[in-house]
Design an enzyme around this catalytic site. Structure first.
Site, PDB file in Angstrom:
ATOM      1  N   GLU A 148      52.053  48.635  37.920  1.00  0.00           N
ATOM      2  CA  GLU A 148      50.812  49.336  37.602  1.00  0.00           C
ATOM      3  C   GLU A 148      50.109  49.831  38.867  1.00  0.00           C
ATOM      4  O   GLU A 148      49.513  50.907  38.868  1.00  0.00           O
ATOM      5  CB  GLU A 148      49.890  48.416  36.788  1.00  0.00           C
ATOM      6  CG  GLU A 148      50.425  48.229  35.380  1.00  0.00           C
ATOM      7  CD  GLU A 148      49.796  47.063  34.642  1.00  0.00           C
ATOM      8  OE1 GLU A 148      50.168  45.906  34.953  1.00  0.00           O
ATOM      9  OE2 GLU A 148      48.953  47.287  33.784  1.00  0.00           O
ATOM     10  N   ARG A 162      45.683  35.066  22.964  1.00  0.00           N
ATOM     11  CA  ARG A 162      45.067  35.871  21.898  1.00  0.00           C
ATOM     12  C   ARG A 162      45.941  35.863  20.652  1.00  0.00           C
ATOM     13  O   ARG A 162      47.168  35.898  20.751  1.00  0.00           O
ATOM     14  CB  ARG A 162      44.874  37.323  22.350  1.00  0.00           C
ATOM     15  CG  ARG A 162      43.920  37.466  23.493  1.00  0.00           C
ATOM     16  CD  ARG A 162      43.740  38.927  23.902  1.00  0.00           C
ATOM     17  NE  ARG A 162      43.436  39.005  25.327  1.00  0.00           N
ATOM     18  CZ  ARG A 162      43.947  39.904  26.158  1.00  0.00           C
ATOM     19  NH1 ARG A 162      44.770  40.832  25.727  1.00  0.00           N
ATOM     20  NH2 ARG A 162      43.619  39.875  27.426  1.00  0.00           N
ATOM     21  N   ARG A 195      41.443  50.599  38.809  1.00  0.00           N
ATOM     22  CA  ARG A 195      41.843  50.380  37.423  1.00  0.00           C
ATOM     23  C   ARG A 195      40.570  50.237  36.597  1.00  0.00           C
ATOM     24  O   ARG A 195      39.728  49.389  36.892  1.00  0.00           O
ATOM     25  CB  ARG A 195      42.672  49.110  37.313  1.00  0.00           C
ATOM     26  CG  ARG A 195      43.013  48.812  35.886  1.00  0.00           C
ATOM     27  CD  ARG A 195      43.725  47.488  35.747  1.00  0.00           C
ATOM     28  NE  ARG A 195      44.077  47.280  34.356  1.00  0.00           N
ATOM     29  CZ  ARG A 195      44.068  46.096  33.768  1.00  0.00           C
ATOM     30  NH1 ARG A 195      43.753  45.018  34.453  1.00  0.00           N
ATOM     31  NH2 ARG A 195      44.388  45.988  32.504  1.00  0.00           N
ATOM     32  N   HIS A 252      46.864  48.681  28.544  1.00  0.00           N
ATOM     33  CA  HIS A 252      48.107  48.615  29.331  1.00  0.00           C
ATOM     34  C   HIS A 252      48.735  50.007  29.480  1.00  0.00           C
ATOM     35  O   HIS A 252      49.933  50.127  29.718  1.00  0.00           O
ATOM     36  CB  HIS A 252      49.182  47.725  28.662  1.00  0.00           C
ATOM     37  CG  HIS A 252      48.873  46.266  28.634  1.00  0.00           C
ATOM     38  ND1 HIS A 252      49.226  45.466  27.564  1.00  0.00           N
ATOM     39  CD2 HIS A 252      48.261  45.456  29.516  1.00  0.00           C
ATOM     40  CE1 HIS A 252      48.839  44.223  27.809  1.00  0.00           C
ATOM     41  NE2 HIS A 252      48.248  44.183  28.983  1.00  0.00           N
TER      42      HIS A 252
END
Ligand code: ADP
Length: 403
Positions: free
Chosen positions: A387, A244, A94, A183
């Protein structure tokens, strides 16, 4: 014996997550995690899934990524799944930031490494760790294809109108300031799986994907291609997240610097680590926030309401961007598990053809499923993201083509 195994590595600054998959049947052979690399209290958690082996945990100092990967290799070897196995086809990595350049998974060579390095200024937290992971894996198995799968790749189809910020073009280009989105592997997997769930081809379906984890992002996907997404130059923009802020007036930063006397680094930490749900109510876990709301906690309620308000704004915005929406898909930790978030995000949108069935919404399951009532024009789906499987599949497809 054909090589059908893929090791997926997700290297963070102080952690490495890994999964070994067999792409002959997409099964998982082992999963694990090394945490707190570089500290005295490093921890490796390894779970073999192929045989009947139990989870193993090792604690004690693991100095760096090289030591971490060697420790992972040793655990895999103990299960007869060592990295020297001829059945290992490739390692899929990744990589968070691929800029505009990387639109697809890519076999790593020196030029690819150099480009990932060139992107460090726009991904200072992530790309260095990803690079370390790739280089360490290369050193362990120099002969094996290493494939970089980029978080940004799925979003490179965005039109310029969505990708550009309305700032001076020359300045933006000089510093590579634009919306990249993140993402992407999850948005790609979930939008495709949602089309499958509707029994349609991805080309025929428009989907709004809401990836709500600790980090959170929304995307508008038209016919399988991303046309807008909420994260931008960095993963700070967009939805309210665990820690965030998501969207705010950029002048908040000038104000905090000029009037509040905060340094740029302090503001960076404030907005990335001490804002969002944790800044609003002191908790970033949606389970805890819901528990506090049930006890009548006003601060937790307000944090939840701000989170939902922002989510709704993005649903509305992407509805308008797409023109026609076939489905909205919820995914990641919050999206897959928090029924109250799904219900609240869609509440009041019946005029847009959107509704959630209370009973279907409360069912817990690991399977992709629809939670909208039969009559709803726009389907609402819960699609568990995967993922690692997507990275493994993309890696295997690429290596199979080349190998
Ligand atoms: P990331 O990969 O971004 O770290 P995840 O997708 O694993 O995050 O999501 C983690 C978040 O999911 C947690 O912080 C928590 O808020 C939320 N979450 C996990 N399980 C549940 C649950 N059962 N109910 C509500 N929220 C949950």
């Amino acid at each position: 014996m054909s090589a059908t195994r893929v090791l997926v590595l997700n290297s963070g600054s102080s952690s490495v997550k890994y999964q070994l998959l067999d792409m002959a049947d997409s099964s998982r052979l082992a999963v694990g995690l090394v945490e707190r690399i570089g500290e005295e209290t490093s921890r490796l958690k390894h779970t073999p899934l192929a045989g009947d082996g139990a989870e193993r945990e090792r604690t004690g100092p693991i100095a760096d990524h090289e030591a971490a990967l060697k420790a992972v290799a040793a655990e895999l070897a103990a299960d007869g799944l060592g990295l020297d196995s001829p059945e290992l086809a490739a390692i899929g990595h990744r990589v968070v930031h691929g800029g505009k350049h990387f639109t697809e998974p890519t076999v790593v060579d020196d030029a690819v490494l150099a480009e990932i390095e060139r992107l460090i200024p726009v991904a200072p937290l992530h790309n260095p760790a990803n690079l370390t992971g790739i280089r360490t894996a290369q050193a362990l198995r120099p002969d094996l294809p290493q494939v970089a799968v980029f978080d940004t790749a799925f979003h490179t189809t965005m039109p310029e109108a969505a990708a550009r910020y309305a700032i001076d073009v020359a300045t933006a280009d000089e510093h590579r300031v634009r919306r990249y989105g993140f993402h992407g592997t999850s948005h790609a997997y979930v939008s495709r799986t949602t089309a499958e769930l509707l029994g349609k081809a991805p080309e025929d379906v428009n989907v709004i994907v809401l990836h709500l984890g600790n980090g959170a992002s929304a995307s508008a996907v038209r016919g399988g291609r991303c046309v807008d997404t909420s994260m931008g130059l960095t993963p700070l923009e967009g939805l309210v997240m665990g820690t965030r802020s998501g969207d705010l007036d950029p002048a908040v930063i000038f104000h905090l610097a000029r009037v509040g006397g905060l340094s740029i680094d302090e503001i960076d930490t404030l907005l990335n680590k001490k804002s969002g749900l944790i800044g609003l109510c002191g908790d970033n876990d949606m389970r805890e926030i819901r528990r506090r709301i049930d006890e009548g906690d006003e601060q937790a309620r307000l944090a939840f309401d701000i989170y939902i308000h922002r989510l709704k704004k993005y649903i509305g915005a992407y509805y308008a961007v797409l023109g026609r929406v076939d489905a909205i898909a919820f995914t990641a930790g919050v999206g897959e598990n928090a029924a109250p978030v799904r219900a609240a995000a869609v509440a009041g949108l019946e005029e847009l053809g959107l509704a959630v069935d209370g009973e279907l919404n409360s069912v817990r399951s690991d399977e992709p499923r629809l939670i909208s009532p039969e009559y709803a024009r726009v389907k609402v789906a819960v699609v568990p993201t995967d993922e690692e499987l997507e990275i493994a599949a993309q890696t295997y497809a690429l290596v199979g083509r080349h190998g």
